[in-house]
Design an enzyme around this catalytic site. Structure first.
Site, mmCIF file in Angstrom:
data_model
loop_
_atom_site.group_PDB
_atom_site.id
_atom_site.type_symbol
_atom_site.label_atom_id
_atom_site.label_comp_id
_atom_site.label_asym_id
_atom_site.label_seq_id
_atom_site.Cartn_x
_atom_site.Cartn_y
_atom_site.Cartn_z
ATOM 1 N N SER A 189 0.638 -1.119 -0.181
ATOM 2 C CA SER A 189 -0.102 -0.242 -0.080
ATOM 3 C C SER A 189 0.672 1.224 -0.152
ATOM 4 C CB SER A 189 -1.079 -0.045 1.184
ATOM 5 O OG SER A 189 -0.338 -0.324 2.205
ATOM 6 N N HIS A 217 -5.242 -3.075 -3.190
ATOM 7 C CA HIS A 217 -5.174 -2.274 -3.995
ATOM 8 C C HIS A 217 -4.791 -2.783 -5.577
ATOM 9 C CE1 HIS A 217 -4.044 0.649 -1.177
ATOM 10 N NE2 HIS A 217 -3.732 -0.297 -0.330
ATOM 11 N N LYS A 249 -11.581 0.978 -2.474
ATOM 12 C CA LYS A 249 -10.639 1.670 -3.336
ATOM 13 C C LYS A 249 -10.977 1.627 -4.745
ATOM 14 C CE LYS A 249 -7.491 1.217 0.649
ATOM 15 N NZ LYS A 249 -7.020 0.167 1.488
HETATM 16 C C1 LIG Z 1 -7.214 -0.244 3.060
HETATM 17 C C2 LIG Z 1 -6.352 -1.754 3.401
HETATM 18 C C3 LIG Z 1 -7.259 -2.307 3.989
HETATM 19 C C4 LIG Z 1 -8.404 -2.104 4.810
HETATM 20 O O1 LIG Z 1 -9.462 -1.936 4.044
HETATM 21 P P1 LIG Z 1 -10.707 -1.040 4.489
HETATM 22 O O2 LIG Z 1 -11.890 -1.849 3.637
HETATM 23 O O3 LIG Z 1 -10.489 0.375 4.155
HETATM 24 O O4 LIG Z 1 -10.882 -1.472 5.838
HETATM 25 C C5 LIG Z 1 -6.506 -3.608 4.187
HETATM 26 N N1 LIG Z 1 -5.520 -3.983 3.563
HETATM 27 C C6 LIG Z 1 -4.787 -3.214 2.729
HETATM 28 C C7 LIG Z 1 -3.334 -3.483 2.239
HETATM 29 C C8 LIG Z 1 -5.178 -1.810 2.525
HETATM 30 O O5 LIG Z 1 -4.659 -0.903 1.855
#
Ligand SMILES: *Cc1c(COP(=O)(O)O)cnc(C)c1O
Length: 407
Positions: A189, A217, A249
């Site tokens: 991330s 992602h 995302k």
């Molecule tokens: C954003 C993210 C999460 C968390 O997901 P949410 O739906 O925002 O709680 C988990 N793992 C990774 C790698 C992320 O980037």
């Protein structure tokens, strides 16, 4: 005598002193390339809205229509009376999209990771993670009670060494019933690079470990059809039995899912506490995510445009003399090192009307503070030109990044 709860200020002061203090800005517009923030318009390179779906008219309309018929709140947890038809339809569609038997919705990726790992592992088990894994995978591992070992980022050789050491140390106790899980981010991330999932899947087979990938992602972005890392590496359910993706995302909505075998999904329904003991996602979110899925499947041009933007941006960085990261995903980090300098750069860009977040420890390792630039399919080439120009000016004025060919 004053209680500890009246004495929280010193830790806050220390955090400020270390340039690690976090502050929120207030968004007064929808998410997008141009946002209204604290009363001013900014060009936004900080969101994870990779396909520009968070404010897409068709996704908004699907959300509205579902709210009209299904209301706003789900009203209960999935196991009580909160499992709506739109949740169910989305689970079926997601499973089919990623080529798995079944899928299960969670209200977020953090909750999903915690719930999955804790439901599957306990004391006496082993979880293996990349050092740069997302906090939710680390927290899931820690809270499961399993032994947690972490290998150097994307370092297969180091991973192999640790697994060998573990195998030797366990051989005398003949613990054949130990459950072993390798959990990893598909796309990291804060760095944007991709885990070598083909090699990891091979190692898993060799060491009798199950592979779990957090594709927060990659889902919607990678793979010919946008089905993410599993598609990009062509890993089936046997090779990659636990596939987790998020819907907040690239899908532009909220929530998350895990996809895998029927037995995996049933196990999670029975034992994942973050699935059981929480109110189901609003059904309109599921309906909106269903519309996002249609767009992901029917509009490959969004991913094409995004790829062109990534290439264009990296060429621009290189021409300006910036050191390039290895990332070929929409996450393009510019490593600065020092937190204060990363903040200064970010502030400089902010004053120029451009939003790029400075990411500092503990989110990233000490000494690797950075600008985390994210590109989305909703950006234009001329907006990238603006960013590139502003980066040059900011790096010259702050001296935070010395570019090649400069004193
Ligand atoms: C954003 C993210 C999460 C968390 O997901 P949410 O739906 O925002 O709680 C988990 N793992 C990774 C790698 C992320 O980037």
């Amino acid at each position: 005598m004053s209680s500890w709860i009246d004495n929280l200020a010193p830790a806050l002061r220390a955090r400020k002193q270390d340039n690690l203090y976090r502050q929120r800005s207030t968004l007064q517009s929808a998410q997008g390339p141009l946002v209204q923030l604290d009363g001013r318009e900014y060009l936004n390179f900080s969101s994870n809205d990779y396909l520009g779906l968070a404010n897409h008219p068709e996704v908004v309309s699907a959300f509205q229509q579902a709210a009209n018929t299904q209301g706003v709140g789900s009203g209960a947890s999935h196991l009580v009376v909160g499992h709506h038809s739109s949740h169910h339809e989305l689970e079926v569609a997601l499973a089919s999209f990623v080529g798995r038997e079944r899928a299960l919705l969670f209200s977020g990726g953090y909750m999903a990771n915690l719930g999955i790992i804790k439901a599957l592992l306990g004391k006496g088990d082993l979880i293996v993670e990349d050092k740069l894994n997302h906090a939710s995978l680390i927290d899931g591992g820690l809270s499961s009670g399993a032994e947690l070992i972490r290998y150097r980022h994307n370092d297969i050789q180091h991973l192999r060494q640790l697994l060998e050491k573990n195998r030797l140390s366990k051989s005398s106790t003949t613990k054949n019933n130990t459950r072993k899980l390798l959990a990893v981010d598909g796309v990291f991330s804060m760095d944007g690079d991709i885990a070598p999932l083909d090699q990891l899947a091979d190692l898993c087979q060799q060491y009798d470990m199950a592979l779990m990938v957090d594709d927060a992602h990659g889902f919607g972005v990678l793979g010919e059809h946008g089905a993410g890392c599993a598609e990009q590496f062509a890993l089936n359910q046997t090779q990659l039995p636990i596939l987790m993706g998020t819907l907040g995302k690239a899908f532009g909505v909220a929530g998350a899912f895990v996809a895998g075998s029927d037995a995996l999904i049933e196990t999670l329904i029975q034992f994942a506490r973050t699935y059981i003991y929480t109110t189901a996602l609003p059904p309109a979110c599921a309906a909106a995510a269903m519309q996002s899925l249609q767009i992901v499947q029917q509009q490959p041009q969004l991913r094409e445009h995004l790829k062109h933007l990534i290439r264009y941006f990296r060429q621009g960085l290189e021409q300006a003399g910036f050191a390039l990261s290895t990332s070929l995903t929409p996450i393009q980090p510019l490593i600065v090192g020092d937190s204060e300098q990363a903040l200064a750069l970010s502030q400089h860009l902010f004053d120029a009307g451009i939003l790029v977040t400075a990411i500092r420890p503990p989110t990233v390792p000490v000494g690797t503070a950075r600008l985390r630039i994210t590109l989305t399919a909703a950006h234009s080439f001329s907006q990238l030109d603006q960013l590139l120009e502003a980066l040059k000016v900011a790096s010259d004025n702050t001296g935070a990044i010395v570019r090649a060919g400069q004193a």
